[in-house]
Design a protein around this motif. Structure first.
Motif, PDB file in Angstrom:
ATOM      1  N   ILE A   1     148.429  57.824  -2.758  1.00 45.97           N
ATOM      2  CA  ILE A   1     149.278  58.803  -3.435  1.00 45.97           C
ATOM      3  C   ILE A   1     150.465  59.173  -2.557  1.00 45.97           C
ATOM      4  O   ILE A   1     151.598  59.323  -3.036  1.00 45.97           O
ATOM      5  N   ALA A   2     150.237  59.305  -1.243  1.00 46.05           N
ATOM      6  CA  ALA A   2     151.283  59.736  -0.317  1.00 46.05           C
ATOM      7  C   ALA A   2     152.422  58.734  -0.198  1.00 46.05           C
ATOM      8  O   ALA A   2     153.493  59.084   0.313  1.00 46.05           O
ATOM      9  N   ARG A   3     152.229  57.522  -0.675  1.00 45.87           N
ATOM     10  CA  ARG A   3     153.331  56.552  -0.650  1.00 45.87           C
ATOM     11  C   ARG A   3     154.493  57.008  -1.526  1.00 45.87           C
ATOM     12  O   ARG A   3     155.616  56.530  -1.362  1.00 45.87           O
ATOM     13  N   GLY A   4     154.211  57.922  -2.446  1.00 46.59           N
ATOM     14  CA  GLY A   4     155.282  58.476  -3.268  1.00 46.59           C
ATOM     15  C   GLY A   4     156.053  59.575  -2.571  1.00 46.59           C
ATOM     16  O   GLY A   4     156.986  60.138  -3.149  1.00 46.59           O
ATOM     17  N   CYS A   5     155.658  59.910  -1.328  1.00 44.45           N
ATOM     18  CA  CYS A   5     156.298  60.996  -0.567  1.00 44.45           C
ATOM     19  C   CYS A   5     156.880  60.471   0.737  1.00 44.45           C
ATOM     20  O   CYS A   5     156.311  60.702   1.811  1.00 44.45           O
ATOM     21  N   PRO A   6     157.985  59.769   0.706  1.00 45.37           N
ATOM     22  CA  PRO A   6     158.531  59.213   1.942  1.00 45.37           C
ATOM     23  C   PRO A   6     159.025  60.277   2.914  1.00 45.37           C
ATOM     24  O   PRO A   6     159.062  60.044   4.122  1.00 45.37           O
ATOM     25  N   ARG A   7     159.392  61.457   2.417  1.00 48.16           N
ATOM     26  CA  ARG A   7     159.911  62.501   3.301  1.00 48.16           C
ATOM     27  C   ARG A   7     158.792  63.204   4.074  1.00 48.16           C
ATOM     28  O   ARG A   7     158.863  63.357   5.284  1.00 48.16           O
ATOM     29  N   HIS A   8     157.789  63.658   3.342  1.00 48.32           N
ATOM     30  CA  HIS A   8     156.747  64.471   3.969  1.00 48.32           C
ATOM     31  C   HIS A   8     155.347  64.050   3.520  1.00 48.32           C
ATOM     32  O   HIS A   8     154.631  64.826   2.883  1.00 48.32           O
ATOM     33  N   PRO A   9     154.931  62.846   3.873  1.00 51.68           N
ATOM     34  CA  PRO A   9     153.579  62.413   3.497  1.00 51.68           C
ATOM     35  C   PRO A   9     152.494  63.212   4.210  1.00 51.68           C
ATOM     36  O   PRO A   9     151.338  63.207   3.781  1.00 51.68           O
ATOM     37  N   GLU A  10     152.884  63.909   5.276  1.00 53.43           N
ATOM     38  CA  GLU A  10     151.894  64.645   6.070  1.00 53.43           C
ATOM     39  C   GLU A  10     151.316  65.840   5.324  1.00 53.43           C
ATOM     40  O   GLU A  10     150.293  66.391   5.729  1.00 53.43           O
ATOM     41  N   ARG A  11     151.916  66.253   4.196  1.00 51.11           N
ATOM     42  CA  ARG A  11     151.391  67.431   3.492  1.00 51.11           C
ATOM     43  C   ARG A  11     150.644  67.063   2.211  1.00 51.11           C
ATOM     44  O   ARG A  11     150.313  67.926   1.400  1.00 51.11           O
ATOM     45  N   VAL A  12     150.331  65.787   2.037  1.00 47.87           N
ATOM     46  CA  VAL A  12     149.602  65.328   0.847  1.00 47.87           C
ATOM     47  C   VAL A  12     148.106  65.269   1.134  1.00 47.87           C
ATOM     48  O   VAL A  12     147.670  64.635   2.101  1.00 47.87           O
ATOM     49  N   VAL A  13     147.323  65.923   0.302  1.00 51.23           N
ATOM     50  CA  VAL A  13     145.864  65.862   0.398  1.00 51.23           C
ATOM     51  C   VAL A  13     145.286  65.726  -1.013  1.00 51.23           C
ATOM     52  O   VAL A  13     145.949  66.028  -2.003  1.00 51.23           O
ATOM     53  N   ILE A  14     144.046  65.280  -1.076  1.00 47.40           N
ATOM     54  CA  ILE A  14     143.280  65.412  -2.295  1.00 47.40           C
ATOM     55  C   ILE A  14     142.629  66.790  -2.284  1.00 47.40           C
ATOM     56  O   ILE A  14     142.056  67.216  -1.276  1.00 47.40           O
ATOM     57  N   GLY A  15     142.730  67.484  -3.402  1.00 49.11           N
ATOM     58  CA  GLY A  15     142.002  68.731  -3.612  1.00 49.11           C
ATOM     59  C   GLY A  15     141.266  68.596  -4.924  1.00 49.11           C
ATOM     60  O   GLY A  15     141.666  69.161  -5.940  1.00 49.11           O
ATOM     61  N   HIS A  16     140.187  67.790  -4.894  1.00 46.83           N
ATOM     62  CA  HIS A  16     139.501  67.404  -6.132  1.00 46.83           C
ATOM     63  C   HIS A  16     138.483  68.460  -6.547  1.00 46.83           C
ATOM     64  O   HIS A  16     137.503  68.707  -5.832  1.00 46.83           O
ATOM     65  N   PRO A  17     138.691  69.080  -7.714  1.00 48.57           N
ATOM     66  CA  PRO A  17     137.739  70.068  -8.204  1.00 48.57           C
ATOM     67  C   PRO A  17     136.676  69.405  -9.062  1.00 48.57           C
ATOM     68  O   PRO A  17     136.725  68.193  -9.301  1.00 48.57           O
ATOM     69  N   PHE A  18     135.726  70.203  -9.504  1.00 44.95           N
ATOM     70  CA  PHE A  18     134.776  69.732 -10.506  1.00 44.95           C
ATOM     71  C   PHE A  18     134.995  70.517 -11.782  1.00 44.95           C
ATOM     72  O   PHE A  18     135.237  71.729 -11.750  1.00 44.95           O
ATOM     73  N   ASN A  19     134.925  69.844 -12.897  1.00 43.25           N
ATOM     74  CA  ASN A  19     135.227  70.435 -14.185  1.00 43.25           C
ATOM     75  C   ASN A  19     134.078  71.316 -14.688  1.00 43.25           C
ATOM     76  O   ASN A  19     132.926  70.872 -14.676  1.00 43.25           O
ATOM     77  N   PRO A  20     134.377  72.552 -15.118  1.00 41.85           N
ATOM     78  CA  PRO A  20     135.697  73.188 -15.163  1.00 41.85           C
ATOM     79  C   PRO A  20     136.023  73.921 -13.860  1.00 41.85           C
ATOM     80  O   PRO A  20     135.192  74.676 -13.357  1.00 41.85           O
ATOM     81  N   PRO A  21     137.230  73.693 -13.316  1.00 40.23           N
ATOM     82  CA  PRO A  21     137.577  74.296 -12.021  1.00 40.23           C
ATOM     83  C   PRO A  21     137.516  75.817 -11.995  1.00 40.23           C
ATOM     84  O   PRO A  21     137.319  76.392 -10.923  1.00 40.23           O
ATOM     85  N   HIS A  22     137.693  76.474 -13.128  1.00 42.35           N
ATOM     86  CA  HIS A  22     137.662  77.942 -13.099  1.00 42.35           C
ATOM     87  C   HIS A  22     136.236  78.478 -12.957  1.00 42.35           C
ATOM     88  O   HIS A  22     136.049  79.672 -12.741  1.00 42.35           O
ATOM     89  N   LEU A  23     135.227  77.587 -13.040  1.00 43.16           N
ATOM     90  CA  LEU A  23     133.835  78.008 -12.870  1.00 43.16           C
ATOM     91  C   LEU A  23     133.133  77.317 -11.709  1.00 43.16           C
ATOM     92  O   LEU A  23     132.394  77.956 -10.965  1.00 43.16           O
ATOM     93  N   ILE A  24     133.309  76.006 -11.566  1.00 43.09           N
ATOM     94  CA  ILE A  24     132.574  75.250 -10.554  1.00 43.09           C
ATOM     95  C   ILE A  24     133.237  75.427  -9.191  1.00 43.09           C
ATOM     96  O   ILE A  24     134.430  75.173  -9.039  1.00 43.09           O
ATOM     97  N   PRO A  25     132.489  75.850  -8.170  1.00 39.52           N
ATOM     98  CA  PRO A  25     133.117  76.181  -6.875  1.00 39.52           C
ATOM     99  C   PRO A  25     133.609  74.988  -6.058  1.00 39.52           C
ATOM    100  O   PRO A  25     134.525  75.136  -5.260  1.00 39.52           O
ATOM    101  N   LEU A  26     133.004  73.815  -6.220  1.00 37.12           N
ATOM    102  CA  LEU A  26     133.305  72.699  -5.312  1.00 37.12           C
ATOM    103  C   LEU A  26     134.752  72.239  -5.390  1.00 37.12           C
ATOM    104  O   LEU A  26     135.306  72.067  -6.475  1.00 37.12           O
ATOM    105  N   VAL A  27     135.345  72.025  -4.213  1.00 30.22           N
ATOM    106  CA  VAL A  27     136.606  71.290  -4.092  1.00 30.22           C
ATOM    107  C   VAL A  27     136.452  70.323  -2.928  1.00 30.22           C
ATOM    108  O   VAL A  27     136.070  70.723  -1.819  1.00 30.22           O
TER     109      VAL A  27
END
Length: 314
Positions: A126-152
């Motif tokens: 994914i960070a290949r789309g950010c040539p300027r600042h790839p250092e700030r790209v992370v995955i923050g993957h939630p579990f559905n539904p994010p407003h209820l399930i705590p995991l990220v």
């Protein structure tokens, strides 16, 4: 409530996951600017947030939390320009991610974390789309539904800075999530890989005629799934070993478990198997209002989360 300096979150992509994230952030007293290019996206988003709001009220809103703090723009660059944190939820396609992150990379302030909800793509890709600042790209993957399930699941890429990871971990924790940091990037991260292992055997059992779709759902929801909702696989296994704990389990049940592993099925999602699985779900749902089923599921999740908190199992 301290959110590590984050006051405004940009939610990029407002489908099922994005709308749930937006509701969650609003419930924690943040300003949210959402963006999605789809026709009717704003109306759907506001309707989804309104639908999520009653359960969030029951869980407890932060001071100042309000749906009035939701803004919308179709322009992704505009949405992230003033954001302190970006949560991206676009389609699971590399080309789409690259085009989208190229816009975010230019428009967002350099120190702002760009977190993707991607359920399987690697952050380095994914960070290949950010040539300027790839250092700030992370995955923050939630579990559905994010407003209820705590995991990220927080997953750094090859060029992600430690500071970006720490900011993401701190922010998610501040808004009530239970983030875990992966030490390696893998397709599917951790939780989806664990699910995939179960799905593989579940599909195989259906294909081989060992059990029906309904039987397998019952086997999990009325069996180990009840314990998994309280404690994870290692602690459950440890508690099943009595005084000897997991060491006893591994000593006595390890060898037969290894034999079961070698007997697990490997499947291919042929058109015939897909049809069999879909038909099985249709049969299981016959006469069921799916919207009502979702509401009942979420009510149980609400009660479960409250019970876990009351018993110190958060």
């Amino acid at each position: 409530m301290s959110t590590g300096g984050v006051e405004r979150v940009a939610v990029v992509g407002t489908g099922v996951i994005g709308a749930s994230w937006a509701a969650h952030f609003l419930a924690h007293g943040l300003d949210v600017t959402a963006t999605d290019p789809g026709p009717g996206a704003e109306e759907r988003l506001r309707a989804d947030v309104a639908a999520h709001w009653p359960v969030l009220e029951r869980l407890g809103l932060a001071e100042g939390a309000s749906t009035d703090r939701l803004a919308f723009t179709a322009d992704a660059a505009e949405a992230v320009a003033d954001a302190d944190f970006v949560q991206e939820n676009g389609p699971e396609r590399e080309d789409v991610k690259h085009a989208l992150f190229a816009v975010l990379d230019v428009a967002a302030r350099p120190g702002v974390v760009l977190a993707s909800s991607s359920s399987g793509l690697l952050p380095s890709v994914i960070a290949r789309g950010c040539p300027r600042h790839p250092e700030r790209v992370v995955i923050g993957h939630p579990f559905n539904p994010p407003h209820l399930i705590p995991l990220v699941e927080v997953v750094p890429g090859e060029r992600t800075s430690p500071e970006a990871v720490e900011r993401a971990m701190a922010f998610y924790a501040a808004v009530g999530k239970r983030p875990i940091r992966l030490r390696q990037e893998l397709p599917g991260h951790v939780a989806n890989r664990l699910q995939a292992a179960l799905w593989q055997e579940a599909y195989s059992l259906v294909e081989r005629g060992v059990a029906t779709v309904s039987d397998i759902d019952t086997a999990i929801s009325q069996g180990p799934g009840l314990r998994w909702a309280v404690l994870g696989p290692f602690l459950n296994q440890h508690l099943s070993g009595g005084p000897g704990g997991i060491a006893h389990v591994l000593e006595h049940l390890g060898p037969p478990t290894e034999r079961w592993w070698r007997d697990l099925g490997r499947v291919t999602l042929t058109p015939e198997l897909v049809q069999q699985l879909v038909a099985g779900v249709d049969e299981e749902l016959a006469g069921t209002d799916e919207a009502d089923l979702v509401a009942r599921r979420d009510a149980v999740l609400d009660a479960l989360l409250a019970a876990k908190a009351d018993n110190g199992l958060t």
